[in-house]
Motif scaffolding. Structure first.
Motif, PDB file in Angstrom:
ATOM      1  N   HIS A 144       5.881  -1.809  -3.488  1.00 46.18           N
ATOM      2  CA  HIS A 144       6.619  -3.021  -3.813  1.00 46.18           C
ATOM      3  C   HIS A 144       6.274  -4.075  -2.770  1.00 46.18           C
ATOM      4  O   HIS A 144       6.116  -3.771  -1.595  1.00 46.18           O
ATOM      5  CB  HIS A 144       8.119  -2.712  -3.764  1.00 46.18           C
ATOM      6  CG  HIS A 144       8.982  -3.919  -3.827  1.00 46.18           C
ATOM      7  ND1 HIS A 144       9.599  -4.328  -4.993  1.00 46.18           N
ATOM      8  CD2 HIS A 144       9.358  -4.812  -2.878  1.00 46.18           C
ATOM      9  CE1 HIS A 144      10.319  -5.419  -4.742  1.00 46.18           C
ATOM     10  NE2 HIS A 144      10.189  -5.729  -3.476  1.00 46.18           N
ATOM     11  N   HIS A 191      13.077   2.102  -0.656  1.00 46.91           N
ATOM     12  CA  HIS A 191      12.658   0.745  -1.020  1.00 46.91           C
ATOM     13  C   HIS A 191      12.973  -0.237   0.121  1.00 46.91           C
ATOM     14  O   HIS A 191      14.041  -0.150   0.718  1.00 46.91           O
ATOM     15  CB  HIS A 191      13.430   0.347  -2.286  1.00 46.91           C
ATOM     16  CG  HIS A 191      12.911  -0.877  -2.954  1.00 46.91           C
ATOM     17  ND1 HIS A 191      13.107  -2.139  -2.444  1.00 46.91           N
ATOM     18  CD2 HIS A 191      12.205  -1.033  -4.096  1.00 46.91           C
ATOM     19  CE1 HIS A 191      12.539  -3.024  -3.257  1.00 46.91           C
ATOM     20  NE2 HIS A 191      11.983  -2.369  -4.269  1.00 46.91           N
ATOM     21  N   HIS A 197       2.931  -2.486  -7.749  1.00 52.83           N
ATOM     22  CA  HIS A 197       3.635  -2.691  -9.004  1.00 52.83           C
ATOM     23  C   HIS A 197       4.030  -4.152  -9.173  1.00 52.83           C
ATOM     24  O   HIS A 197       4.397  -4.809  -8.204  1.00 52.83           O
ATOM     25  CB  HIS A 197       4.829  -1.717  -9.093  1.00 52.83           C
ATOM     26  CG  HIS A 197       6.148  -2.320  -8.792  1.00 52.83           C
ATOM     27  ND1 HIS A 197       6.927  -2.886  -9.790  1.00 52.83           N
ATOM     28  CD2 HIS A 197       6.824  -2.452  -7.659  1.00 52.83           C
ATOM     29  CE1 HIS A 197       8.043  -3.331  -9.231  1.00 52.83           C
ATOM     30  NE2 HIS A 197       8.014  -3.091  -7.955  1.00 52.83           N
ATOM     31  N   GLU A 254       9.574   3.695  -4.603  1.00 44.40           N
ATOM     32  CA  GLU A 254       8.880   2.510  -4.178  1.00 44.40           C
ATOM     33  C   GLU A 254       9.027   2.330  -2.680  1.00 44.40           C
ATOM     34  O   GLU A 254      10.130   2.436  -2.149  1.00 44.40           O
ATOM     35  CB  GLU A 254       9.480   1.265  -4.842  1.00 44.40           C
ATOM     36  CG  GLU A 254       8.970   0.963  -6.210  1.00 44.40           C
ATOM     37  CD  GLU A 254       9.579  -0.351  -6.721  1.00 44.40           C
ATOM     38  OE1 GLU A 254       9.657  -1.349  -5.980  1.00 44.40           O
ATOM     39  OE2 GLU A 254       9.982  -0.365  -7.888  1.00 44.40           O
TER      40      GLU A 254
HETATM   41 ZN   LIG Z   1       9.633  -3.346  -6.825  1.00 44.72          ZN
END
Ligand SMILES: [Zn+2]
Length: 234
Positions: A112, A43, A138, A74
């Motif tokens: 993301h 992420h 998302h 993500e």
């Molecule tokens: Zn996120």
């Protein structure tokens, strides 16, 4: 998982933030092989605090496990958490690297994005054009205009529990193109003072059905078709 299955929520995509959570998601899939899909990934918000060596190790983990995962995620860009250009550059570099692996392994993406909307839509568009694989942005509630652009480019969007309390976000969710609509909960992120739970996907779907003036049954049917198409790797 039990509560979500009871609510009719399936399949569920469990996403990793870094190695530890990606490993937990892979373990959980062994228990729920029919209902759970797993994304592994690093992420962007994790990246600023990582030393160079830690960053290399995290990325190596993604490279090694992606083949066994169902998706990459993500991954993305978070310019709220990357405070300067150097950190943003590290996020972009890590994202580019992970997208190459996803293309090579034929895996769809869970992306993301914060304060980097146009850049992410461009990267997502290029990825879809190159690979014909699924890309989901998302909790992407930036604007109605970008929601339309995503539909035209073949990019999925999954609104979450924020549409239950935010009028602007509900309005963006209403304009997502039907064939590219998914739902999510972003569990365990907090909404209304408590951690979201996967079973809440049902009430998010109900709210979407109300907003879009259709029955929960017809929306659920479409969501099912969309999620299968999104997660398809061929
Ligand atoms: Zn996120």
């Amino acid at each position: 998982m039990e509560e979500a299955l009871e609510a009719g929520v399936t399949p569920i995509l469990a996403v990793g933030m870094e190695q530890a959570s990606s490993e937990r998601a892979l373990e959980l899939r062994e228990k729920y092989p029919a209902a759970l899909r797993v994304a592994v990934g690093l992420h962007p918000s994790e990246i600023p605090s990582l030393e160079a060596e830690e960053l290399r190790a995290e990325l190596a983990f993604v490279e090694q496990t992606l083949r066994d995962a169902d998706a990459l995620g993500e991954v993305g860009l978070d310019y709220r958490d990357a405070v300067d250009e150097e950190q943003r550059q590290r996020q972009r570099q890590a994202l580019r690297q992970q997208l190459e692996w996803a293309e090579h392994e034929r895996k769809p993406l869970s992306m993301h994005c914060r304060r980097a909307e146009h850049e992410i839509v461009d990267l997502a568009t290029q990825f879809v054009q190159r690979t014909a694989l699924g890309v989901n942005l998302h909790w992407f509630t930036h604007s109605e205009k970008l929601a339309h652009v995503c539909g035209e480019k073949g990019i999925y969007i999954s609104p979450g529990p924020s549409i239950l309390s935010s009028e602007p976000q509900a309005s963006v969710a209403r304009s997502i193109v039907p064939g590219y609509l998914l739902v999510e909960t972003d569990s365990p992120v907090e909404f209304g003072g408590e951690p979201a739970r996967p079973a809440w996907a049902r009430k998010v779907a109900q709210a979407l059905a109300d907003l879009r003036g259709e029955s929960l049954e017809s929306l659920a049917q479409r969501l099912q078709e969309n999620v299968e198409r999104y997660l398809r790797s061929t």
